[in-house]
Design an enzyme around this catalytic site. Structure first.
Site, PDB file in Angstrom:
ATOM      1  CG  PHE A 155      32.195  41.526  37.420  1.00 26.07           C
ATOM      2  CD1 PHE A 155      31.133  41.531  38.288  1.00 26.07           C
ATOM      3  CD2 PHE A 155      33.779  40.896  37.339  1.00 26.07           C
ATOM      4  CE1 PHE A 155      32.598  40.933  39.651  1.00 26.07           C
ATOM      5  CE2 PHE A 155      34.496  40.610  38.736  1.00 26.07           C
ATOM      6  CZ  PHE A 155      33.535  40.808  39.666  1.00 26.07           C
ATOM      7  CG  ASP A 240      37.474  45.405  32.834  1.00 20.17           C
ATOM      8  OD1 ASP A 240      38.237  44.680  32.928  1.00 20.17           O
ATOM      9  OD2 ASP A 240      36.903  45.324  34.231  1.00 20.17           O
ATOM     10  CE  LYS A 269      38.836  37.175  36.412  1.00 19.22           C
ATOM     11  NZ  LYS A 269      38.440  37.947  36.279  1.00 19.22           N
TER      12      LYS A 269
HETATM   13  C1  LIG Z   1      37.487  39.409  37.047  1.00 15.78           C
HETATM   14  C2  LIG Z   1      37.419  40.042  36.296  1.00 15.78           C
HETATM   15  C3  LIG Z   1      36.962  41.602  37.208  1.00 15.78           C
HETATM   16  C4  LIG Z   1      38.009  41.973  38.635  1.00 15.78           C
HETATM   17  O1  LIG Z   1      39.053  41.248  39.148  1.00 15.78           O
HETATM   18  P1  LIG Z   1      39.491  40.671  40.551  1.00 15.78           P
HETATM   19  O2  LIG Z   1      41.552  40.609  40.421  1.00 15.78           O
HETATM   20  O3  LIG Z   1      38.800  39.486  40.820  1.00 15.78           O
HETATM   21  O4  LIG Z   1      39.633  42.141  41.101  1.00 15.78           O
HETATM   22  C5  LIG Z   1      37.142  42.634  36.670  1.00 15.78           C
HETATM   23  N1  LIG Z   1      37.243  42.891  35.365  1.00 15.78           N
HETATM   24  C6  LIG Z   1      36.272  42.296  34.713  1.00 15.78           C
HETATM   25  C7  LIG Z   1      36.194  41.764  33.460  1.00 15.78           C
HETATM   26  C8  LIG Z   1      37.094  40.972  34.976  1.00 15.78           C
HETATM   27  O5  LIG Z   1      36.765  39.596  34.661  1.00 15.78           O
END
Ligand SMILES: *Cc1c(COP(=O)(O)O)cnc(C)c1O
Length: 414
Positions: A155, A240, A269
């Site tokens: 994700f 990420d 986050k």
């Molecule tokens: C939450 C998340 C995203 C997206 O972040 P948003 O602030 O919701 O756009 C991307 N990558 C990972 C691994 C995430 O947990």
């Protein structure tokens, strides 16, 4: 309404269904907001530390922390003061002007990453951090290497670029085509990755552990394999750490525990502790691959969000929250395993970033019954319940949850 306690919620009989004020808000929510979130079951009115209260005054222990965001818990004085003072003195500049908070924040991140070659781009969210990362990799690779490689079930966000590399079919498929060739390989499979990465590949993007898939770690040593595969092919390694970063695993960044440095790192986050901010960090030749005019954001690195992030980084350091995440996380995982409940298959993850895996697809019911007992958890997958509480969680609070868990699980066991 129960009185605040040190060890977790006090409750009599578990509440069934939303209270009246919650129900009224849910009706207004449904009438005014798009249906993309459904109607959330709990309306949170306020919080303090790891505790929150709903619109009907019911108390909960917050074990999901706004999805790994509320790193300092709710209402931490350091965050409150930093945000209030910054808002009072200067809330916004745009990127036509610089301000000291963004410079301080970039300097702090570079110092924590331990690589003076790094340079930072500040955004407002995770998906925007990944958009910056993908554009940066494309810019560095040039037009002859446009392909991206990502992991199945990964994700990376909801905007079209980040969505194109998101390996969750149900999220990605309805919005294609994307005009970008993306090759998906199984999470943690180095052989498949090597086969997918050739001279046409601009970048590989992966998570250290897949958060939205249910906190699924890659095999030990996998990040080093990704590093080697990218080096052999001349592709950028984008890591990420939007969910895993900022102390979540008991390290500032998960990759530091593996001794591997990506080419591009994305954060969001927990970085802002609740204020919206994201960061894309480039190392080596990726630090300076954007030329003037290549990318931008009106709000990115906004003084208030940057001040919040600085307060988070300071407080994680001052309060020893990396150690706390490691210690309390281990106690939480041990306590869950020690229940020996037949519905518990195991515990995945590290630090205060865990998934309780179940022997049956009952996660949604566990989430609902946990809320009735005064604990907010997240049914991240049909058979996995995610915990990502504030990094300030105490062992007493962890014990309150593990103490209540057998009764919660009994209620959903057929
Ligand atoms: C939450 C998340 C995203 C997206 O972040 P948003 O602030 O919701 O756009 C991307 N990558 C990972 C691994 C995430 O947990």
């Amino acid at each position: 309404m129960s009185a605040p306690t040190a060890g977790g919620p006090t409750s009599g009989a578990p509440a069934d269904g939303p209270g009246e004020a919650t129900r009224a808000l849910q009706e207004r929510f449904q009438a005014a907001l798009m249906p993309n979130y459904g109607v959330p079951p709990v309306a949170i009115a306020r919080g303090e530390g790891a505790r929150v209260w709903d619109a009907d005054g019911r108390e909960y222990l917050d074990l999901i922390g706004g999805i790994a965001v509320s790193a300092l818990g709710h209402g931490h004085p350091a965050l409150v003061t930093a945000v209030a003072d910054q808002a009072a003195s200067l809330a916004h500049t745009s990127n036509l002007f610089l301000h000291e908070r963004e410079v301080e924040l970039a300097e702090r991140l570079i110092a924590l990453l331990g690589d003076p070659s790094a340079r930072v781009f500040l955004a407002n969210s995770g998906t925007e951090a990944n958009e910056a990362a993908l554009k940066l990799a494309r810019k560095a690779a040039g037009p002859d290497r446009p392909v991206l490689v990502a992991a199945e079930n990964g994700f990376h966000g909801r905007t079209l670029g980040a969505l194109a590399v998101t390996g969750k079919e149900s999220i990605r498929a309805p919005f294609g085509p994307y005009g970008t060739e993306v090759r998906f390989v199984p999470h943690g499979d180095a052989g498949a990755l090597r086969a997918a990465v050739d001279g046409g590949v601009a970048a590989v993007i992966v998570e250290p552990a897949q958060g939205e898939a249910g906190v699924v770690p890659a095999p030990d040593g996998h990040l080093a394999e990704v590093r080697a595969i990218c080096d052999e092919a001349g592709a950028a390694f984008i890591l990420d750490e939007i969910q895993s970063g900022i102390g979540r695993t008991g390290h500032w960044f998960a990759h530091q525990a593996e001794g591997v440095r990506p080419d591009i790192l994305t954060l969001a986050k927990g970085l802002g502790g609740g204020l919206p901010i994201g960061a894309c960090v480039g190392f080596g030749r990726f630090a300076t691959a954007f030329a003037k005019g290549d990318h931008g954001s009106t709000f990115g690195g906004n003084p208030v969000a940057a001040a919040a992030a600085l307060a988070v980084l300071d407080t994680v350091d001052k309060e020893g929250l990396l150690d706390n995440a490691a210690r309390t996380g281990a106690a939480l995982a041990d306590g869950i395993r020690a229940t020996g409940h037949p519905l518990v298959a195991g515990v995945r993850g590290s630090g205060l970033w865990l998934a309780v895996t179940l022997t049956a697809d009952r996660a949604a019911d566990v989430q609902a019954r946990a809320a009735a007992h005064g604990f907010l958890v997240n049914a991240v997958a049909p058979d996995a319940v995610r915990l990502a509480p504030p990094l300030t969680l105490t062992t007493g609070q962890a014990a309150a949850f593990t103490g209540a868990l057998p009764a919660i699980l009994d209620e959903v066991t057929p």
